[in-house]
Design an enzyme around this catalytic site. Sequence first.
Site, PDB file in Angstrom:
ATOM      1  N   THR A  12       0.720  -1.188  -0.079  1.00 52.20           N
ATOM      2  CA  THR A  12       0.015   0.015  -0.073  1.00 52.20           C
ATOM      3  C   THR A  12       0.834   1.291   0.026  1.00 52.20           C
ATOM      4  OG1 THR A  12      -1.937  -0.950   1.381  1.00 52.20           O
ATOM      5  CG2 THR A  12      -1.739   1.220   1.278  1.00 52.20           C
ATOM      6  N   TYR A  25      -8.226   0.362  -4.267  1.00 52.86           N
ATOM      7  CA  TYR A  25      -6.754   0.549  -4.970  1.00 52.86           C
ATOM      8  C   TYR A  25      -6.071  -0.617  -5.347  1.00 52.86           C
ATOM      9  CZ  TYR A  25      -4.809  -0.696  -0.515  1.00 52.86           C
ATOM     10  OH  TYR A  25      -4.436  -1.255   0.440  1.00 52.86           O
ATOM     11  N   THR A  91       1.998  -4.592   4.317  1.00 49.83           N
ATOM     12  CA  THR A  91       1.543  -4.484   5.715  1.00 49.83           C
ATOM     13  C   THR A  91       1.263  -5.903   5.893  1.00 49.83           C
ATOM     14  OG1 THR A  91      -0.571  -3.532   5.790  1.00 49.83           O
ATOM     15  CG2 THR A  91       1.395  -2.162   6.297  1.00 49.83           C
ATOM     16  N   ASP A  92       0.600  -6.579   5.072  1.00 49.60           N
ATOM     17  CA  ASP A  92      -0.074  -7.904   5.443  1.00 49.60           C
ATOM     18  C   ASP A  92       0.887  -8.907   5.984  1.00 49.60           C
ATOM     19  OD1 ASP A  92      -2.280  -6.584   4.404  1.00 49.60           O
ATOM     20  OD2 ASP A  92      -2.739  -8.114   2.987  1.00 49.60           O
ATOM     21  N   LYS A 164       0.922  -7.350  12.922  1.00 54.23           N
ATOM     22  CA  LYS A 164      -0.449  -6.606  12.414  1.00 54.23           C
ATOM     23  C   LYS A 164      -1.517  -7.091  13.131  1.00 54.23           C
ATOM     24  CE  LYS A 164      -2.694  -5.035   8.119  1.00 54.23           C
ATOM     25  NZ  LYS A 164      -2.793  -5.092   6.668  1.00 54.23           N
ATOM     26  N   GLU A 282      -1.951 -27.203  30.130  1.00 52.68           N
ATOM     27  CA  GLU A 282      -3.237 -28.266  29.683  1.00 52.68           C
ATOM     28  C   GLU A 282      -2.951 -29.423  28.772  1.00 52.68           C
ATOM     29  OE1 GLU A 282      -7.518 -26.961  28.892  1.00 52.68           O
ATOM     30  OE2 GLU A 282      -6.699 -25.152  29.096  1.00 52.68           O
TER      31      GLU A 282
END
Length: 326
Positions: A12, A25, A91-92, A164, A282
């Site tokens: 982006t 976009y 950013t992903d 993120k 656990e």
Amino acid sequence: MKHLRVLATGGTIAGSGAGGAGRAYAPGRIGIAEMAAEVRALGLPATLEAADIAAIGSQDIGWAEWSLLHQEIAAAQNDGGIDGTIITHGTDSAEETALLLDLTRPAGKPVVIVGAMRPADAVGSDGMRNFANSVRVASDSQASGRGVMVVMGDQIFAAVDVRKARTSSVDAFRGFPRGPIAAVTPSSLDWFGPPARVGEGARLPWPEALPQVDILYAYAGMAPCTVEALLGCGARGLVLAGMGQGNAPARVLDALADAVRGGIPVVRASRVDQGTVDRNLEVDDDARGFVAARAFGPAKARILLQLLIASGIREAREMQAQFDRR
Ligand code: GLU
């Protein structure tokens, strides 16, 4: 004046087409030369040389781009004329690229990954500000010896902590278990502590290839055939994005323990946003041969497991030591 190398991959931060008030976009449209020229005009204390490595959304990043980035960073770190490297990135998957490079490069000259949540032509775009911040960080005399960093939303995060945490909004990134390591603006930089990794070598070698490791998302009513499906698909390691403390229905845990007996390492992480997954609470990790992901979320646990398998580390105890390390 510091001299920085900028490697662009897309995302982006190089996106356009939002048309001011629009939302749709395309990422990776704007060349890095154009962005570098804009930042140069701000008069920051650095000169920039820039190269386009790729122009993709980071959901498509993989071995080819990662190998190139690793090579370029090595060259920049060994070049006396270059003081630091900036990678512009979607950013992903920024947290995955950041951890991969952090684990496989010495914590020497600064390496900064920067992205944006809003494309360049959107109202209130954050790209140019984040980029200017990254120039300030990479040219700072105290930025070395901190490993790979991610600069977003006027904050700096260490690769081991960053993730993120929001799909949109300019403060989409969080650090866990440690929050940001510094605050930055184009005209200021406040480190919250000294560099902790000065002189540290690469933690793991760069692999010849990354083995297939898949992530299994746990949910109520999950069936054990999901484990078999991934193994049938070629997985050489599995990460469980478990419920709570890395849990899954008993029959799924049994299937995962079978996988371990068959030589497939299994790391238990959590689908929960924050918190560590610890051993033998656990789930009896000792009896089942599992590794607890501790503070690593599933996507980052996967990167570490890939590197461990590629390095020939197969034993659960040795793997655990790597997940325990901060
Ligand atoms: N999905 C794209 C990517 O990660 C655009 C999202 C972004 O950069 O924030 O590259």
